[in-house]
Write a protein that holds these residues in place. Structure first.
Motif, PDB file in Angstrom:
ATOM      1  N   MET A   1       0.797  -1.129   0.003  1.00 28.16           N
ATOM      2  CA  MET A   1      -0.106   0.107   0.080  1.00 28.16           C
ATOM      3  C   MET A   1       0.964   1.167   0.078  1.00 28.16           C
ATOM      4  SD  MET A   1      -2.817   1.092   2.883  1.00 28.16           S
ATOM      5  CE  MET A   1      -4.071   0.208   2.265  1.00 28.16           C
ATOM      6  N   LYS A   2       0.586   2.184  -0.908  1.00 29.55           N
ATOM      7  CA  LYS A   2       1.307   3.553  -1.010  1.00 29.55           C
ATOM      8  C   LYS A   2       0.963   4.212   0.303  1.00 29.55           C
ATOM      9  CE  LYS A   2       3.209   2.594  -4.980  1.00 29.55           C
ATOM     10  NZ  LYS A   2       4.590   2.044  -4.947  1.00 29.55           N
ATOM     11  N   THR A   3       1.850   5.187   0.571  1.00 30.88           N
ATOM     12  CA  THR A   3       1.537   6.270   1.660  1.00 30.88           C
ATOM     13  C   THR A   3       0.188   6.974   1.528  1.00 30.88           C
ATOM     14  OG1 THR A   3       3.917   6.247   2.127  1.00 30.88           O
ATOM     15  CG2 THR A   3       2.726   8.032   2.984  1.00 30.88           C
ATOM     16  N   HIS A   4      -0.015   7.463   0.215  1.00 30.30           N
ATOM     17  CA  HIS A   4      -1.046   8.236  -0.163  1.00 30.30           C
ATOM     18  C   HIS A   4      -2.522   7.495   0.211  1.00 30.30           C
ATOM     19  CE1 HIS A   4      -2.048   6.884  -4.293  1.00 30.30           C
ATOM     20  NE2 HIS A   4      -0.595   6.712  -4.387  1.00 30.30           N
ATOM     21  N   GLU A   5      -2.146   6.198  -0.161  1.00 34.09           N
ATOM     22  CA  GLU A   5      -3.563   5.355  -0.030  1.00 34.09           C
ATOM     23  C   GLU A   5      -3.827   5.243   1.340  1.00 34.09           C
ATOM     24  OE1 GLU A   5      -3.263   2.166  -3.731  1.00 34.09           O
ATOM     25  OE2 GLU A   5      -1.708   2.294  -2.275  1.00 34.09           O
ATOM     26  N   PHE A   6      -2.832   5.110   2.188  1.00 33.44           N
ATOM     27  CA  PHE A   6      -3.236   4.931   3.689  1.00 33.44           C
ATOM     28  C   PHE A   6      -3.695   6.329   4.333  1.00 33.44           C
ATOM     29  CE2 PHE A   6      -1.197   5.698   8.093  1.00 33.44           C
ATOM     30  CZ  PHE A   6      -2.074   4.618   8.656  1.00 33.44           C
ATOM     31  N   LEU A   7      -3.065   7.295   3.841  1.00 34.47           N
ATOM     32  CA  LEU A   7      -3.674   8.754   4.381  1.00 34.47           C
ATOM     33  C   LEU A   7      -4.927   9.052   3.796  1.00 34.47           C
ATOM     34  CD1 LEU A   7      -0.532  10.580   3.675  1.00 34.47           C
ATOM     35  CD2 LEU A   7      -1.243   9.821   6.026  1.00 34.47           C
ATOM     36  N   SER A   8      -5.389   8.626   2.689  1.00 34.02           N
ATOM     37  CA  SER A   8      -6.849   8.724   2.000  1.00 34.02           C
ATOM     38  C   SER A   8      -7.805   7.539   3.087  1.00 34.02           C
ATOM     39  CB  SER A   8      -6.878   8.325   0.563  1.00 34.02           C
ATOM     40  OG  SER A   8      -5.947   9.282  -0.078  1.00 34.02           O
ATOM     41  N   LEU A   9      -7.374   6.730   3.385  1.00 30.49           N
ATOM     42  CA  LEU A   9      -8.350   5.994   3.882  1.00 30.49           C
ATOM     43  C   LEU A   9      -8.333   6.437   5.444  1.00 30.49           C
ATOM     44  CD1 LEU A   9      -6.986   2.154   3.111  1.00 30.49           C
ATOM     45  CD2 LEU A   9      -9.169   3.055   2.759  1.00 30.49           C
ATOM     46  N   LEU A  10      -7.300   6.948   5.732  1.00 35.67           N
ATOM     47  CA  LEU A  10      -7.796   7.636   7.134  1.00 35.67           C
ATOM     48  C   LEU A  10      -8.585   8.836   7.030  1.00 35.67           C
ATOM     49  CD1 LEU A  10      -3.934   7.792   8.840  1.00 35.67           C
ATOM     50  CD2 LEU A  10      -6.037   6.100   9.382  1.00 35.67           C
ATOM     51  N   LYS A  11      -8.418   9.534   6.020  1.00 35.18           N
ATOM     52  CA  LYS A  11      -9.364  10.665   5.858  1.00 35.18           C
ATOM     53  C   LYS A  11     -10.700  10.389   5.413  1.00 35.18           C
ATOM     54  CE  LYS A  11      -9.382  15.099   3.242  1.00 35.18           C
ATOM     55  NZ  LYS A  11      -8.578  15.734   1.964  1.00 35.18           N
ATOM     56  N   GLU A  12     -11.049   9.223   4.868  1.00 36.17           N
ATOM     57  CA  GLU A  12     -12.312   8.823   4.554  1.00 36.17           C
ATOM     58  C   GLU A  12     -13.112   8.094   5.590  1.00 36.17           C
ATOM     59  OE1 GLU A  12     -11.304   5.983   1.142  1.00 36.17           O
ATOM     60  OE2 GLU A  12     -10.561   7.602  -0.019  1.00 36.17           O
ATOM     61  N   ASN A  13     -12.461   7.694   6.598  1.00 38.38           N
ATOM     62  CA  ASN A  13     -12.981   7.341   7.769  1.00 38.38           C
ATOM     63  C   ASN A  13     -12.523   7.958   9.309  1.00 38.38           C
ATOM     64  OD1 ASN A  13     -13.998   4.504   6.537  1.00 38.38           O
ATOM     65  ND2 ASN A  13     -11.974   4.631   5.795  1.00 38.38           N
ATOM     66  N   PRO A  14     -12.853   9.055   9.338  1.00 42.98           N
ATOM     67  CA  PRO A  14     -12.284   9.765  10.340  1.00 42.98           C
ATOM     68  C   PRO A  14     -12.582   9.277  11.543  1.00 42.98           C
ATOM     69  CG  PRO A  14     -13.830  11.069   9.386  1.00 42.98           C
ATOM     70  CD  PRO A  14     -13.656   9.875   8.459  1.00 42.98           C
ATOM     71  N   ASN A  15     -13.851   8.875  11.890  1.00 42.11           N
ATOM     72  CA  ASN A  15     -14.357   8.463  13.287  1.00 42.11           C
ATOM     73  C   ASN A  15     -14.389   7.225  13.672  1.00 42.11           C
ATOM     74  OD1 ASN A  15     -15.239  11.172  13.538  1.00 42.11           O
ATOM     75  ND2 ASN A  15     -17.249  10.919  12.458  1.00 42.11           N
ATOM     76  N   LYS A  16     -13.600   6.372  12.705  1.00 39.07           N
ATOM     77  CA  LYS A  16     -13.357   4.975  12.922  1.00 39.07           C
ATOM     78  C   LYS A  16     -12.115   4.796  13.749  1.00 39.07           C
ATOM     79  CE  LYS A  16     -16.576   3.230  10.034  1.00 39.07           C
ATOM     80  NZ  LYS A  16     -17.748   2.907  10.321  1.00 39.07           N
ATOM     81  N   ASN A  17     -12.269   3.628  14.617  1.00 41.43           N
ATOM     82  CA  ASN A  17     -11.033   3.354  15.585  1.00 41.43           C
ATOM     83  C   ASN A  17     -10.162   2.644  14.862  1.00 41.43           C
ATOM     84  OD1 ASN A  17     -12.357   3.549  17.936  1.00 41.43           O
ATOM     85  ND2 ASN A  17     -13.811   1.829  17.713  1.00 41.43           N
TER      86      ASN A  17
END
Length: 162
Positions: A1-17
């Motif tokens: 997984m690329k760094t930008h993909e990881f960051l995007s997933l965090l951004k798309e799921n802000p309230n997730k644990n």
């Protein structure tokens, strides 16, 4: 997984644990902290005398002994805020592999790849894993290309290969 993909997933799921499975069925404890973000450059020579060069992002996870028993995991939003702060100080390479460095008392220190991720209820889970070492110069060493590192017999120390 690329760094930008990881960051995007965090951004798309802000309230997730934000959970990390470091081996099947074993999660990094809720008491983890992001303690270091590394921009790594690898400039290598393999056993066949070929050179290679690449970069990686390594995010270190550490379990705080003062917070053993903590039940609430870091949110994706909090992790993203930490990583954005780091990025302002020392910009991260975004189009490179992201790995997670982790260990605990029963698991050796390792740099783990993201094998998969899933959104499961209130959780964003990253399934981490190791990759086996391998001879990168199989053709030079006369090894079958499909052979794994554990199946390789001719590419041994002192053989003139690996």
């Amino acid at each position: 997984m690329k760094t930008h993909e990881f960051l995007s997933l965090l951004k798309e799921n802000p309230n997730k644990n934000l959970l990390f499975e470091y081996k099947p069925g074993a999660l990094v404890g809720a008491n983890y902290h992001i303690t270091e973000v590394k921009n790594i450059t690898i400039d290598a020579v393999d056993c066949g005398a070929s050179t290679d060069f690449w970069k990686e992002t390594i995010i270190q996870l550490w379990e705080s002994p003062e917070e053993i028993g903590k039940r609430d995991y870091m949110s994706a939003d909090k992790a993203l805020a930490i990583l954005n702060r780091v990025d302002k100080i020392k910009p991260m390479e975004k189009d490179v592999e992201v790995k997670f460095e982790y260990s605990n008392t029963s698991f050796h220190t390792a740099q783990l790849f993201v094998n998969a991720h899933q959104v499961a209820g209130e959780n964003l889970v990253f399934h981490l894993g190791v990759e086996q070492t391998d001879c990168k110069a199989k053709e030079t060493c006369g090894e079958p290309v499909a052979a794994s590192a554990q199946e390789t017999s001719n590419c041994a120390p002192g053989s003139g290969c690996c």
